[in-house]
Write a protein that holds these residues in place. Structure first.
Motif, PDB file in Angstrom:
ATOM      1  N   LEU A  68       0.817  -1.206   0.000  1.00  0.00           N
ATOM      2  CA  LEU A  68       0.000   0.000   0.000  1.00  0.00           C
ATOM      3  C   LEU A  68       0.856   1.264   0.000  1.00  0.00           C
ATOM      4  O   LEU A  68       0.560   2.234  -0.711  1.00  0.00           O
ATOM      5  CB  LEU A  68      -0.938  -0.003   1.213  1.00  0.00           C
ATOM      6  CG  LEU A  68      -2.246  -0.771   1.025  1.00  0.00           C
ATOM      7  CD1 LEU A  68      -2.954  -0.963   2.362  1.00  0.00           C
ATOM      8  CD2 LEU A  68      -3.160  -0.059   0.035  1.00  0.00           C
ATOM      9  N   TYR A  71       2.400   1.655  -3.457  1.00  0.00           N
ATOM     10  CA  TYR A  71       1.397   2.096  -4.427  1.00  0.00           C
ATOM     11  C   TYR A  71       1.002   3.552  -4.211  1.00  0.00           C
ATOM     12  O   TYR A  71       0.959   4.356  -5.150  1.00  0.00           O
ATOM     13  CB  TYR A  71       0.160   1.210  -4.319  1.00  0.00           C
ATOM     14  CG  TYR A  71      -1.060   1.802  -4.990  1.00  0.00           C
ATOM     15  CD1 TYR A  71      -1.095   1.980  -6.377  1.00  0.00           C
ATOM     16  CD2 TYR A  71      -2.166   2.213  -4.242  1.00  0.00           C
ATOM     17  CE1 TYR A  71      -2.194   2.557  -6.992  1.00  0.00           C
ATOM     18  CE2 TYR A  71      -3.266   2.789  -4.853  1.00  0.00           C
ATOM     19  CZ  TYR A  71      -3.285   2.959  -6.223  1.00  0.00           C
ATOM     20  OH  TYR A  71      -4.368   3.535  -6.822  1.00  0.00           O
ATOM     21  N   LYS A  72       0.756   3.902  -2.958  1.00  0.00           N
ATOM     22  CA  LYS A  72       0.206   5.223  -2.642  1.00  0.00           C
ATOM     23  C   LYS A  72       1.252   6.327  -2.706  1.00  0.00           C
ATOM     24  O   LYS A  72       0.983   7.430  -3.214  1.00  0.00           O
ATOM     25  CB  LYS A  72      -0.427   5.166  -1.246  1.00  0.00           C
ATOM     26  CG  LYS A  72      -1.104   6.428  -0.772  1.00  0.00           C
ATOM     27  CD  LYS A  72      -1.762   6.179   0.574  1.00  0.00           C
ATOM     28  CE  LYS A  72      -2.451   7.418   1.121  1.00  0.00           C
ATOM     29  NZ  LYS A  72      -3.125   7.140   2.416  1.00  0.00           N
ATOM     30  N   ALA A  80      -1.922  -1.357  -8.400  1.00  0.00           N
ATOM     31  CA  ALA A  80      -3.301  -0.882  -8.349  1.00  0.00           C
ATOM     32  C   ALA A  80      -4.293  -2.009  -8.617  1.00  0.00           C
ATOM     33  O   ALA A  80      -5.307  -2.136  -7.918  1.00  0.00           O
ATOM     34  CB  ALA A  80      -3.513   0.255  -9.349  1.00  0.00           C
ATOM     35  N   LEU A  83      -4.374  -4.717  -5.676  1.00  0.00           N
ATOM     36  CA  LEU A  83      -4.959  -4.108  -4.481  1.00  0.00           C
ATOM     37  C   LEU A  83      -6.434  -3.795  -4.702  1.00  0.00           C
ATOM     38  O   LEU A  83      -7.248  -3.891  -3.765  1.00  0.00           O
ATOM     39  CB  LEU A  83      -4.188  -2.843  -4.108  1.00  0.00           C
ATOM     40  CG  LEU A  83      -2.767  -3.069  -3.577  1.00  0.00           C
ATOM     41  CD1 LEU A  83      -2.049  -1.734  -3.379  1.00  0.00           C
ATOM     42  CD2 LEU A  83      -2.769  -3.859  -2.269  1.00  0.00           C
ATOM     43  N   GLY A  84      -6.797  -3.435  -5.927  1.00  0.00           N
ATOM     44  CA  GLY A  84      -8.204  -3.230  -6.246  1.00  0.00           C
ATOM     45  C   GLY A  84      -9.002  -4.517  -6.150  1.00  0.00           C
ATOM     46  O   GLY A  84     -10.152  -4.522  -5.690  1.00  0.00           O
ATOM     47  N   LEU A  87      -9.666  -5.032  -2.600  1.00  0.00           N
ATOM     48  CA  LEU A  87     -10.763  -4.175  -2.158  1.00  0.00           C
ATOM     49  C   LEU A  87     -12.110  -4.787  -2.517  1.00  0.00           C
ATOM     50  O   LEU A  87     -13.068  -4.720  -1.730  1.00  0.00           O
ATOM     51  CB  LEU A  87     -10.612  -2.791  -2.800  1.00  0.00           C
ATOM     52  CG  LEU A  87     -11.679  -1.751  -2.460  1.00  0.00           C
ATOM     53  CD1 LEU A  87     -11.753  -1.516  -0.960  1.00  0.00           C
ATOM     54  CD2 LEU A  87     -11.397  -0.439  -3.193  1.00  0.00           C
ATOM     55  N   HIS A 120      -5.548   7.972  -6.032  1.00  0.00           N
ATOM     56  CA  HIS A 120      -5.202   6.567  -5.804  1.00  0.00           C
ATOM     57  C   HIS A 120      -6.402   5.739  -5.347  1.00  0.00           C
ATOM     58  O   HIS A 120      -6.494   4.553  -5.652  1.00  0.00           O
ATOM     59  CB  HIS A 120      -4.062   6.462  -4.791  1.00  0.00           C
ATOM     60  CG  HIS A 120      -4.446   6.778  -3.385  1.00  0.00           C
ATOM     61  ND1 HIS A 120      -4.750   8.053  -2.965  1.00  0.00           N
ATOM     62  CD2 HIS A 120      -4.581   5.975  -2.292  1.00  0.00           C
ATOM     63  CE1 HIS A 120      -5.055   8.040  -1.680  1.00  0.00           C
ATOM     64  NE2 HIS A 120      -4.964   6.801  -1.248  1.00  0.00           N
ATOM     65  N   ARG A 123      -8.683   5.022  -8.400  1.00  0.00           N
ATOM     66  CA  ARG A 123      -8.063   3.975  -9.225  1.00  0.00           C
ATOM     67  C   ARG A 123      -8.335   2.590  -8.617  1.00  0.00           C
ATOM     68  O   ARG A 123      -8.689   1.643  -9.341  1.00  0.00           O
ATOM     69  CB  ARG A 123      -6.566   4.225  -9.339  1.00  0.00           C
ATOM     70  CG  ARG A 123      -5.875   3.408 -10.421  1.00  0.00           C
ATOM     71  CD  ARG A 123      -4.386   3.686 -10.473  1.00  0.00           C
ATOM     72  NE  ARG A 123      -4.097   5.089 -10.762  1.00  0.00           N
ATOM     73  CZ  ARG A 123      -3.476   5.911  -9.922  1.00  0.00           C
ATOM     74  NH1 ARG A 123      -3.069   5.487  -8.742  1.00  0.00           N
ATOM     75  NH2 ARG A 123      -3.251   7.163 -10.263  1.00  0.00           N
ATOM     76  N   LEU A 124      -8.184   2.467  -7.303  1.00  0.00           N
ATOM     77  CA  LEU A 124      -8.487   1.199  -6.639  1.00  0.00           C
ATOM     78  C   LEU A 124      -9.959   0.832  -6.825  1.00  0.00           C
ATOM     79  O   LEU A 124     -10.297  -0.334  -7.069  1.00  0.00           O
ATOM     80  CB  LEU A 124      -8.168   1.297  -5.144  1.00  0.00           C
ATOM     81  CG  LEU A 124      -6.701   1.373  -4.734  1.00  0.00           C
ATOM     82  CD1 LEU A 124      -6.595   1.558  -3.227  1.00  0.00           C
ATOM     83  CD2 LEU A 124      -5.931   0.129  -5.176  1.00  0.00           C
ATOM     84  N   ASP A 198      -8.546   3.233   1.103  1.00  0.00           N
ATOM     85  CA  ASP A 198      -7.399   2.332   1.148  1.00  0.00           C
ATOM     86  C   ASP A 198      -7.163   1.780   2.553  1.00  0.00           C
ATOM     87  O   ASP A 198      -7.014   0.575   2.739  1.00  0.00           O
ATOM     88  CB  ASP A 198      -6.136   3.018   0.606  1.00  0.00           C
ATOM     89  CG  ASP A 198      -5.827   4.330   1.310  1.00  0.00           C
ATOM     90  OD1 ASP A 198      -6.670   4.831   2.087  1.00  0.00           O
ATOM     91  OD2 ASP A 198      -4.728   4.877   1.082  1.00  0.00           O
ATOM     92  N   VAL A 226      -9.002  -1.621   1.912  1.00  0.00           N
ATOM     93  CA  VAL A 226      -7.982  -2.624   1.612  1.00  0.00           C
ATOM     94  C   VAL A 226      -7.362  -3.147   2.901  1.00  0.00           C
ATOM     95  O   VAL A 226      -7.115  -4.344   3.043  1.00  0.00           O
ATOM     96  CB  VAL A 226      -6.894  -2.043   0.698  1.00  0.00           C
ATOM     97  CG1 VAL A 226      -5.807  -3.086   0.418  1.00  0.00           C
ATOM     98  CG2 VAL A 226      -7.502  -1.557  -0.616  1.00  0.00           C
TER      99      VAL A 226
END
Length: 243
Positions: A68, A71-72, A80, A83-84, A87, A120, A123-124, A198, A226
């Motif tokens: 995370l 990515y962030k 992305a 991690l998406g 989520l 971000h 995008r997730l 996130d 996430v």
């Protein structure tokens, strides 16, 4: 742009352990991306309020925490999608497969969006929605929330201070909300709204998002993130009245 070009020609180290086969190596991937979702403790604030469910895809520690952060804050865009997908696994138990599903991202400030090369969380949310559609959900991203003011840095603040810091920061954008309503003023069809973010720490940011959306009469089923910190979850207060 230079970072993305370099990633095409240079070996990418694992963001968790530094091994050559990144962004997550075969050893770290299960720890970051194959953890079981769990409910984050929810309850009404003292003086009343409406509790709502919150589910985290994993605990904010170890490989998931490293992923995370990379990515962030470090531009690891390749993370992305996975991690998406994580989520999406947290959204599912909140949505419970009920009709139309709107995933509402918690907004970021304009400065943060510029620094990170995009939003971000949005995008997730988009990767999460793509995954949910593959799983049979009528899901879409609904950017209902915008920032009315930018809170100060919350690092080091306790739960009460975080709530005060973020109170009144979000507003539900009227134009975006209007597109969801039928001519009668009700939501079109049977709709489930889930806030997405996130990371959840104290729950103050999610509570503010809940206040803004619920305050204009839209029902919020809960929230999905996430990762949650501390590892065993945090108390999340989602209330109609922040006072």
């Amino acid at each position: 742009m230079l970072r993305m070009l370099a990633d095409l020609v240079l070996p990418v180290p694992c963001v968790a352990c530094g091994a050559a086969d990144g962004p997550l190596c075969a050893v770290c991937t299960p720890h970051a991306l194959h953890t079981a979702p769990f409910p984050v403790a929810a309850g009404a604030r003292p003086g009343g309020g409406v509790p709502a469910a919150c589910v985290a895809a994993g605990a904010y520690r170890g490989a998931l925490r490293s992923a995370l952060i990379a990515y962030k804050e470090r531009g690891a865009r390749a993370l992305a999608r996975p991690l998406g997908v994580r989520l999406a696994t947290a959204v599912e138990p909140v949505a419970e497969g009920r009709g139309r599903l709107l995933c509402v991202p918690i907004p970021s400030s304009a400065a943060a969006i510029r620094a990170r090369g995009g939003d971000h969380v949005v995008r997730l949310a988009r990767f999460a929605v793509a995954t949910l559609r593959q799983r049979g959900f009528g899901a879409e991203v609904a950017r209902l929330l915008t920032m009315r003011r930018v809170p100060t840095d919350s690092v080091g603040l306790g739960a009460a201070a975080r709530r005060a810091n973020v109170a009144g920061a979000f507003v539900a954008a009227p134009g975006r909300v209007g597109a969801l309503r039928a001519p009668t003023g009700s939501l079109r069809g049977r709709t489930t709204i889930v806030l997405v973010d996130d990371i959840v720490t104290t729950g103050a940011t999610l509570a503010e998002g809940y206040r803004a959306v619920a305050g204009i009469g839209l029902p919020v089923a809960g929230a999905a993130v996430v990762a949650a910190t501390p590892p065993r979850g945090a108390t999340v207060y989602m209330v109609r009245d922040p006072k």
